[in-house]
Design a protein around this motif. Structure first.
Motif, PDB file in Angstrom:
ATOM      1  N   LEU A  19     -34.019 -28.135  55.684  1.00 54.08           N
ATOM      2  CA  LEU A  19     -32.650 -27.969  55.239  1.00 54.08           C
ATOM      3  C   LEU A  19     -31.951 -26.899  56.064  1.00 54.08           C
ATOM      4  O   LEU A  19     -32.562 -25.920  56.434  1.00 54.08           O
ATOM      5  CB  LEU A  19     -32.619 -27.596  53.762  1.00 54.08           C
ATOM      6  CG  LEU A  19     -32.971 -28.756  52.842  1.00 54.08           C
ATOM      7  CD1 LEU A  19     -33.163 -28.290  51.420  1.00 54.08           C
ATOM      8  CD2 LEU A  19     -31.880 -29.810  52.887  1.00 54.08           C
ATOM      9  N   LYS A  22     -28.790 -21.653  54.502  1.00 50.27           N
ATOM     10  CA  LYS A  22     -28.073 -21.714  53.230  1.00 50.27           C
ATOM     11  C   LYS A  22     -26.596 -21.348  53.406  1.00 50.27           C
ATOM     12  O   LYS A  22     -26.269 -20.313  53.978  1.00 50.27           O
ATOM     13  CB  LYS A  22     -28.734 -20.739  52.253  1.00 50.27           C
ATOM     14  CG  LYS A  22     -30.164 -21.184  51.946  1.00 50.27           C
ATOM     15  CD  LYS A  22     -31.035 -20.017  51.502  1.00 50.27           C
ATOM     16  CE  LYS A  22     -32.483 -20.443  51.372  1.00 50.27           C
ATOM     17  NZ  LYS A  22     -33.184 -20.506  52.659  1.00 50.27           N
ATOM     18  N   THR A  24     -24.404 -21.728  50.627  1.00 51.59           N
ATOM     19  CA  THR A  24     -23.837 -21.355  49.332  1.00 51.59           C
ATOM     20  C   THR A  24     -24.836 -20.476  48.596  1.00 51.59           C
ATOM     21  O   THR A  24     -26.024 -20.480  48.885  1.00 51.59           O
ATOM     22  CB  THR A  24     -23.571 -22.594  48.446  1.00 51.59           C
ATOM     23  OG1 THR A  24     -24.770 -23.383  48.420  1.00 51.59           O
ATOM     24  CG2 THR A  24     -22.424 -23.429  48.970  1.00 51.59           C
ATOM     25  N   ILE A  25     -24.301 -19.739  47.645  1.00 54.68           N
ATOM     26  CA  ILE A  25     -25.168 -18.902  46.818  1.00 54.68           C
ATOM     27  C   ILE A  25     -25.890 -19.790  45.809  1.00 54.68           C
ATOM     28  O   ILE A  25     -25.283 -20.657  45.182  1.00 54.68           O
ATOM     29  CB  ILE A  25     -24.338 -17.837  46.065  1.00 54.68           C
ATOM     30  CG1 ILE A  25     -23.741 -16.842  47.044  1.00 54.68           C
ATOM     31  CG2 ILE A  25     -25.197 -17.103  45.041  1.00 54.68           C
ATOM     32  CD1 ILE A  25     -24.739 -15.942  47.722  1.00 54.68           C
ATOM     33  N   LEU A  26     -27.188 -19.547  45.673  1.00 55.06           N
ATOM     34  CA  LEU A  26     -27.977 -20.280  44.696  1.00 55.06           C
ATOM     35  C   LEU A  26     -28.429 -19.309  43.616  1.00 55.06           C
ATOM     36  O   LEU A  26     -28.446 -18.102  43.828  1.00 55.06           O
ATOM     37  CB  LEU A  26     -29.220 -20.864  45.366  1.00 55.06           C
ATOM     38  CG  LEU A  26     -28.975 -21.749  46.571  1.00 55.06           C
ATOM     39  CD1 LEU A  26     -30.280 -22.056  47.270  1.00 55.06           C
ATOM     40  CD2 LEU A  26     -28.305 -23.037  46.138  1.00 55.06           C
ATOM     41  N   LEU A  27     -28.797 -19.872  42.479  1.00 58.10           N
ATOM     42  CA  LEU A  27     -29.303 -19.018  41.406  1.00 58.10           C
ATOM     43  C   LEU A  27     -30.460 -18.157  41.900  1.00 58.10           C
ATOM     44  O   LEU A  27     -30.602 -17.007  41.498  1.00 58.10           O
ATOM     45  CB  LEU A  27     -29.796 -19.891  40.243  1.00 58.10           C
ATOM     46  CG  LEU A  27     -28.770 -20.241  39.178  1.00 58.10           C
ATOM     47  CD1 LEU A  27     -29.443 -21.022  38.063  1.00 58.10           C
ATOM     48  CD2 LEU A  27     -28.109 -18.994  38.622  1.00 58.10           C
ATOM     49  N   LYS A  34     -37.649 -13.517  47.305  1.00 58.55           N
ATOM     50  CA  LYS A  34     -37.348 -13.586  48.746  1.00 58.55           C
ATOM     51  C   LYS A  34     -35.884 -13.850  49.040  1.00 58.55           C
ATOM     52  O   LYS A  34     -35.301 -13.262  49.953  1.00 58.55           O
ATOM     53  CB  LYS A  34     -38.170 -14.708  49.399  1.00 58.55           C
ATOM     54  CG  LYS A  34     -39.573 -14.311  49.722  1.00 58.55           C
ATOM     55  CD  LYS A  34     -40.285 -15.437  50.472  1.00 58.55           C
ATOM     56  CE  LYS A  34     -41.750 -15.457  50.112  1.00 58.55           C
ATOM     57  NZ  LYS A  34     -42.473 -16.631  50.512  1.00 58.55           N
ATOM     58  N   ALA A 351     -39.975 -17.049  45.823  1.00 60.38           N
ATOM     59  CA  ALA A 351     -38.853 -17.467  46.665  1.00 60.38           C
ATOM     60  C   ALA A 351     -37.576 -17.349  45.844  1.00 60.38           C
ATOM     61  O   ALA A 351     -36.709 -16.540  46.107  1.00 60.38           O
ATOM     62  CB  ALA A 351     -39.056 -18.884  47.150  1.00 60.38           C
ATOM     63  N   GLY A 352     -37.451 -18.160  44.829  1.00 68.63           N
ATOM     64  CA  GLY A 352     -36.266 -18.097  43.958  1.00 68.63           C
ATOM     65  C   GLY A 352     -36.747 -17.843  42.557  1.00 68.63           C
ATOM     66  O   GLY A 352     -37.604 -17.002  42.328  1.00 68.63           O
ATOM     67  N   ASP A 353     -36.271 -18.587  41.630  1.00 70.30           N
ATOM     68  CA  ASP A 353     -36.750 -18.453  40.259  1.00 70.30           C
ATOM     69  C   ASP A 353     -38.103 -19.127  40.110  1.00 70.30           C
ATOM     70  O   ASP A 353     -38.395 -20.083  40.806  1.00 70.30           O
ATOM     71  CB  ASP A 353     -35.778 -19.126  39.283  1.00 70.30           C
ATOM     72  CG  ASP A 353     -34.652 -18.192  38.906  1.00 70.30           C
ATOM     73  OD1 ASP A 353     -33.494 -18.578  39.102  1.00 70.30           O
ATOM     74  OD2 ASP A 353     -34.949 -17.079  38.442  1.00 70.30           O
TER      75      ASP A 353
END
Lengths: 359, 365, 67
Positions: A19, A22, A24-27, A34, A351-353
């Motif tokens: 991908l 990034k 856009t902002i992601l949750l 990270k 990484a994220g949630d």
């Protein structure tokens, strides 16, 4: 089952293209892992370049006319607003007080900014403010200034609170994430995962035999007790951090990265309440990544570790304190863990949630 | 916790490991299929306890990883429709489609919700009569009965706003495909315990018979996996090929009949594409004709999408056990869990992701 | 639709018992995505576990590996 002979399957390689960067902002950018670190590195640091910010500690320590002051800011967007063991008001005090305390500062003053959604119930606001005041009084800090904004219905998710705190750092105290050295011990003040699970339980409607309470608490008196036993040799405590979003794992990964050391944990020594363990099992979560709001991690020189541990255990907020690991030279920048089987695995940075596993 | 903690007992684990070491006189290649088993092996370092001669390779046992790209793209497309609520199991949210994933779709305003159980999806449909609820129903045979129940319930209640985007995969056809491949190295299988809890062991007996290969149905805790490995090694060393059940506390030969019944009522076997492997005939499930009204593919007339991508990743070889994730030049560099190039890096239980999360320090040092 | 309250290490959750009609109060079940998929045969589990335990006891008599 079909009885025809199976022709050999043609194994096609089918892979997704990576991908794009990034846009856009992601949750995930807010979950303390990270992605959050990337955001700070790519957007905020380059914009605000200065040596104090570059240390990326929980608080900023600045020198004003010879006096060292600690400043910290935090925003609170927790849902639900009220949960067992606390609410957004008490959390708003504890979060910022703790960030100051992690720098060894005595917290003195807070500001409190409220962003309220049109239609929010006045009675709820009163409850939150009362709770905030109570928490501040217990912590010995004063809310000396604030701000209120109201946004249109639909644009605000109820209530957001932002607090900024100022405290005074005593002479000789120098706590920072880049000071960990091989041989140092990793101390944890108590059980992990309580806050995150208390929130999740509320949100998911989990029923417990005895309700899991958030551990939300102000830690500055515990910090003072710990600094107290190391007398004037406070450099023996290298660093303190409170493992909030992203859990113990994120905090330790940050320290390992900043100090360029390896951190090896011992799984058996991690204090986890039975119910939190059960909830994590059920939901497919790892307690090492679950948020805490009333716990701290301290990196301590080996010769002072036992004394500091005892001081912690004598304090109500450190009764379940444990030594959970050691700082090493190997695997610099990584956090590893010895399992009860004697094998070792990595405790990776989120990484994220954290997503609940089903399988 | 009973029936959990005892199977994590490190003394028993070490005893089993010692026994395996004693019994192993020749090298053996064993495969475990279930993502949950891969996870346990990585998390507890089971492979470190085994003698060097035993090679554990990780099969295509992660339903999240093998969900076809087209299905993910369809889910994203549906989620972006303002009249749709897309409900999914958590681990699907980060799976990359051709250009996006469900998390990103959510960030763009799609109503994407996580469910721990398919009944939650039906509940959401009841509570939102003016929106269309699409449930991303993925999984192996373990999850199929629960997903079937959701469809059955919706049909019984006459819900008109609930449908499922189905991508179910069956384990035995995948094993067959692996065994038939000329490059197969696997000499023994640990069959997935929860799949067999549902469907029983008969299919695996057929595999044992057709390929003369030992298969042990194994559980998910470290002691379960070690015991299953021991049982396989004992057979292999004695030149035997039988079906054995290690996971007796959950698996019976017939499996779970009410669960099989609902599966048969709602689903039928169909051809299925496996991401990272390709199409395997008769290896998936789709909704029967009577449930057409609950089949997202038919309700939304999504048609056939084929997505072709350039191949850089070696997932096909990893999934067959021919290569280890760490053999891949892209591993940990161009290919990470945040930017996966292939199926096994996508879910937290894919082989590459498990290696990356728990083991990359071995590569580094 | 048979549902039951299943306890999981201190948490109680509503779980569907549709696939384990024979399960009664006090039974242990395997739960997957909110559905019980099997009932633990306590006697069988006990029997097989005892064998494992014996192995472990013998092993424990050897000097322990480090934690």
């Amino acid at each position: 089952m079909s009885t025809k002979t199976h022709a050999e399957i043609n194994f096609e390689l089918s892979c997704p293209a990576p991908l794009a960067a990034k846009d856009t902002i992601l949750l995930g950018h807010g979950s303390g892992g990270k992605l959050s670190a990337e955001l700070i590195r790519d957007i905020f640091l380059p914009a605000f370049q200065n040596p104090v910010l570059a240390r990326l500690d929980d608080q900023a320590i600045v020198n004003v006319n010879g006096q060292r002051l600690a400043i910290s800011t935090d925003s609170f967007v927790v849902k639900p607003l009220f949960f067992p063991g606390g609410d957004i008001g008490s959390l708003a005090v504890h979060g910022t007080v703790n960030d100051l305390a992690m720098g060894g500062a005595t917290p003195l003053f807070l500001s409190a900014g409220f962003i309220i959604e049109e239609g929010f119930a006045m009675e709820q606001l009163r409850r939150v403010v009362t709770s905030l005041q109570r928490a501040a009084a217990e912590a010995g800090v004063h809310v000396v200034t604030g701000d209120t904004k109201v946004v249109e219905k639909g644009k605000g998710d109820g209530l957001f609170i932002s607090t900024t705190g100022i405290g005074v750092v005593p002479e000789g105290v120098d706590l920072s994430a880049d000071r960990a050295r091989p041989g140092d011990k990793v101390l944890l003040s108590g059980s992990i995962g309580d806050h995150g699970i208390a929130i999740l339980a509320q949100r998911e409607g989990l029923e417990f035999e005895t309700q899991i309470q958030s551990d939300s608490a102000a830690l500055h008196t515990l910090v003072a007790a710990m600094l107290g036993v190391t007398s004037t040799v406070t450099p023996e405590i290298r660093c303190m951090r409170d493992p909030t979003r992203g859990g113990v794992s994120s905090t330790l990964n940050e320290i390992a990265e900043r100090s360029q050391v390896g951190i090896e944990l011992v799984e058996r020594s991690l204090p986890i309440h039975e119910q939190v363990r059960g909830a994590c099992e059920l939901l497919g979560l790892d307690p090492l990544y679950v948020a805490n709001e009333g716990k701290l991690i301290a990196i301590v020189a080996p010769e002072a570790a036992d004394a500091v541990l005892q001081a912690m255990r004598c304090h109500p907020l450190g009764a379940e304190a444990q030594i959970i690991g050691t700082v090493k030279k190997e695997n610099a920048g990584l956090v590893t863990m010895r399992t009860p089987f004697g094998t070792t695995r990595i405790v990776d940075m989120l990484a994220g949630d954290q997503l609940p596993r089903i399988c | 916790m009973k029936y959990l903690d005892e199977y994590r007992d490190h003394r028993i684990a070490r005893a089993l490991a010692a026994e395996i070491v004693q019994r192993t006189t020749r090298p053996w290649v064993l495969m475990e299929i279930c993502g949950g088993q891969t996870h346990t092996i990585m998390r507890y370092g089971i492979d470190e306890l085994l003698p060097r001669g035993i090679e554990l390779v990780h099969g295509p046992g992660c339903p999240v990883c093998v969900t076809p790209l087209e299905t993910v793209d369809k889910a994203i497309a549906l989620a972006l429709r303002p009249d749709v609520i897309l409900v999914s199991y958590g681990d699907m949210l980060r799976v990359p489609g051709s250009g996006s994933d469900l998390f990103r779709a959510k960030a763009q305003g799609a109503d994407v919700r996580i469910a721990y159980s398919p009944t939650e999806a039906v509940k959401i449909a009841r509570a939102n009569p003016n929106r269309k609820v699409v449930f991303l129903a993925i999984g192996f045979e373990t999850t199929a009965p629960a997903n079937a129940m959701a469809a059955w319930q919706a049909r019984r209640e006459g819900l008109t706003n609930f449908c499922m985007l189905v991508s179910h995969v069956l384990v035995p056809p995948a094993i067959r495909a692996l065994m038939v491949s000329q490059t197969n190295r696997v000499q023994g299988f640990i069959a997935p315990g929860h799949v067999c809890t549902v469907v029983g062991c008969k299919e695996y007996e057929n595999l044992v018979r057709d390929f003369r290969i030992p298969i042990v149905v194994g559980g998910f805790e470290p002691v379960d996996i070690l015991e299953a490995v021991l049982m396989l090694v004992r057979q292999l060393e004695a030149g035997e090929a039988r079906l054995e059940n290690q996971y007796v506390r959950s698996v019976s030969y017939e499996g779970n009949l009410p669960a099989q019944q609902i599966m048969a009522e709602v689903f039928e076997v169909a051809d299925q594409k496996w991401r990272g492997i390709g199409p395997i005939p008769q290896s998936g499930l789709r909704l029967r004709g009577e449930y057409a009204a609950f089949d997202a593919d038919r309700v939304f007339d999504l048609g056939e999408m084929t997505v072709d991508e350039p191949a850089e990743c070696i997932s096909a070889q990893v999934l067959q056990g021919l290569k280890k994730p760490t053999d891949c030049p892209a591993f940990g560099m161009r290919c990470t869990p945040e930017n996966p190039l292939g199926a096994p890096m996508v879910s937290s239980e894919g082989a590459c992701a498990a290696y990356y999360r728990y083991r990359r320090h071995k590569v580094a040092s | 639709m048979r549902a039951g309250r299943v306890q999981f290490g201190g948490i109680v959750r509503q779980v569907s018992l549709d696939f384990v009609p024979e399960a009664v109060l006090g039974d242990y079940v395997m739960v997957h995505v909110g559905f019980a998929i099997s009932r633990v045969d306590a006697d069988e589990a006990e029997r097989t576990y005892k064998l494992l335990e014996e192995m472990g006891v013998l092993e424990a008599e050897l000097p322990p590996a480090e934690p």
